[in-house]
Enzyme design. Sequence first.
Site, mmCIF file in Angstrom:
data_model
loop_
_atom_site.group_PDB
_atom_site.id
_atom_site.type_symbol
_atom_site.label_atom_id
_atom_site.label_comp_id
_atom_site.label_asym_id
_atom_site.label_seq_id
_atom_site.Cartn_x
_atom_site.Cartn_y
_atom_site.Cartn_z
ATOM 1 N N ASP A 290 6.054 6.653 3.427
ATOM 2 C CA ASP A 290 5.117 6.751 4.562
ATOM 3 C C ASP A 290 5.019 5.411 5.274
ATOM 4 O O ASP A 290 3.942 4.817 5.381
ATOM 5 C CB ASP A 290 3.747 7.203 4.046
ATOM 6 C CG ASP A 290 2.794 7.577 5.177
ATOM 7 O OD1 ASP A 290 3.269 7.824 6.290
ATOM 8 O OD2 ASP A 290 1.569 7.601 4.937
ATOM 9 N N GLN B 87 0.139 -8.279 9.806
ATOM 10 C CA GLN B 87 -0.104 -7.421 10.960
ATOM 11 C C GLN B 87 -1.559 -7.531 11.410
ATOM 12 O O GLN B 87 -2.407 -8.069 10.707
ATOM 13 C CB GLN B 87 0.202 -5.960 10.602
ATOM 14 C CG GLN B 87 -0.588 -5.447 9.413
ATOM 15 C CD GLN B 87 0.038 -4.251 8.758
ATOM 16 O OE1 GLN B 87 0.933 -3.610 9.297
ATOM 17 N NE2 GLN B 87 -0.425 -3.911 7.556
ATOM 18 N N ASP C 190 -3.609 3.437 3.125
ATOM 19 C CA ASP C 190 -4.922 3.992 3.445
ATOM 20 C C ASP C 190 -5.384 5.019 2.416
ATOM 21 O O ASP C 190 -6.539 5.455 2.438
ATOM 22 C CB ASP C 190 -4.915 4.619 4.839
ATOM 23 C CG ASP C 190 -3.778 5.618 5.045
ATOM 24 O OD1 ASP C 190 -3.445 6.346 4.087
ATOM 25 O OD2 ASP C 190 -3.217 5.655 6.149
ATOM 26 N N ASP D 61 6.510 -5.914 -1.174
ATOM 27 C CA ASP D 61 7.501 -5.358 -0.263
ATOM 28 C C ASP D 61 8.248 -4.235 -0.981
ATOM 29 O O ASP D 61 8.764 -4.423 -2.095
ATOM 30 C CB ASP D 61 8.478 -6.458 0.161
ATOM 31 C CG ASP D 61 9.605 -5.915 1.016
ATOM 32 O OD1 ASP D 61 9.364 -5.645 2.198
ATOM 33 O OD2 ASP D 61 10.722 -5.745 0.478
ATOM 34 N N ALA D 62 8.307 -3.065 -0.385
ATOM 35 C CA ALA D 62 8.894 -1.895 -1.047
ATOM 36 C C ALA D 62 10.365 -2.113 -1.397
ATOM 37 O O ALA D 62 10.824 -1.714 -2.471
ATOM 38 C CB ALA D 62 8.744 -0.665 -0.151
ATOM 39 N N HIS E 82 -0.827 14.468 6.785
ATOM 40 C CA HIS E 82 -0.675 14.158 5.367
ATOM 41 C C HIS E 82 -0.387 15.395 4.518
ATOM 42 O O HIS E 82 0.351 15.307 3.531
ATOM 43 C CB HIS E 82 -1.908 13.395 4.871
ATOM 44 C CG HIS E 82 -2.001 12.013 5.432
ATOM 45 N ND1 HIS E 82 -2.875 11.664 6.431
ATOM 46 C CD2 HIS E 82 -1.283 10.893 5.141
ATOM 47 C CE1 HIS E 82 -2.700 10.384 6.733
ATOM 48 N NE2 HIS E 82 -1.746 9.890 5.965
#
Length: 515
Positions: free
Chosen positions: A378, A252, A306, A360-361, A282
């Site tokens: 998230d 990205q 983040d 990768d989840a 959050h």
Amino acid sequence: MDDMPAEGRQHNASEVALLVSVFVVAACGLVYELAAGALASYLLGDSVLQFSTVIGSYLFAMGVGSWLSRFFERQLVAQFLRIELLVGLVGGLMPAALFALHTLAAGSFRVALYALVFAVGVLVGLEIPLVMRILKRHFKERYALGHLVSQVLTFDYLGALAVAIAFPLLLVPQLGLIRTGAFFGLLNAAVAVWALWLFRAELRHLAAHAAACTLTVAVLGGVFAGAERVSSWAEDHFYGEPILYSETSAYQRVVVTNGRAGVRLFLNGNLQFHSRDEYRYHEALVHPAMAAHGAPKQVLVLGGGDGMAVREVLKHPSVEQVTLVELDPHITRLFAEQPLLRRLNADSLHSPKLRIVNADAFSWLEQNDARFDVIVVDFPDPTNFSIGKLYTTSFYQLLDEHLSASGFAVVQTTSPLVARKSFWTVATTLDAVGFTATPYHAHVPSFGEWGFILASHRPYRRPTALPPGLRFLSVDGLPALFDFPPDMARVPTEANRLSNQVLVQTYEDEWGKVH
């Protein structure tokens, strides 16, 4: 001792030069196509749609170019040289031109994108037939038609393979899109210069050709050298604030701005957080699930590289370990190293309780069997099918396998006001795999009304205590989060499955009305 006549050596050199040029032509053409698709995905969203339409337009244009090549009968080498320079200029400057156009005249971006893709496709479609005819004309004693076609196509496919591998793994991460375009434009120009030298004896107006080559190399070299300035200028104007960090990873485009109002993170042009109100998002994402559990020890955070969600998780003293699974190592490295960003996430990415996994989840859940008391999901919104798979029944079944019997999962779920059907599609999808879905929402000024959904196998009971020092959530204010007014109330939807991915199209339709 070499007994080959000079003329024979010249012919061999010319033959090799033309075959190598086929390799370069194929490589360059594919780079321009991939760069256009990547830019369209970054700036327009829905990567599957953008790449499909760009590739389709490009291949059609190549067919048009191949058909037009029949009208090129004379001075084939000169024609080939001119086309190489044009491909280098149009294709090499395309990423920079599209970046600038999106900044200055976003409304005409889509038209310009496909016009440039078509132009490059036509020119590339002209190249290969011309090379074949030059080879046939100069080496007719060596090439039968079948042998000629096989030779040319072999080099053509090898060039395409080399670039297909290098583009996502090396070129974009190391050079960026603008430099990659200019570099391959220079390769096209180098083929033209090589052809100019090898066939100088049969070229008319040699000086004019040499001047055109020099000018093309100078323009493309200037763009290559000034790529960072072009990117910075375009992004400064597009985002309207000074750029603190910008990088194109293998996954990205990552941009962090730092303006008067605060710090903002953008992924592929989409806002992920604003420092002035990210605490609202959050806190709402993390604490309803954490506090409802009571004493979570093992917590899994999917996405959220983040570190902001991890920051909130660590406010619960019962937590023993947090596992953060983030696809892009650029994100976790940036937010672990940049001083301003480390202050924002309270240095959560350096916590001894944290384990960071860059993977990768979906794949990570398939390959691991650990169970967690709380899972915080998230991910970015489902703007394309690669993200949309993380909102499907298949993914939520994996989530269920990793959630303890008394555990809670929470999923960020876009806006129930702007994308009402999308929001309730996620709720229906969670219901379909056996979860009890408990939706709620919060107002985040940078995003508007934003939605979340708790998923569990036990009824959700609102907590009677929250961690101290929260800026937004309070025990007394929690009931309001679970109250949905009529304009956000549930609507009938179908479950999002890997086989249909209805959520991506629904999301695109709903958000497309407000952009």
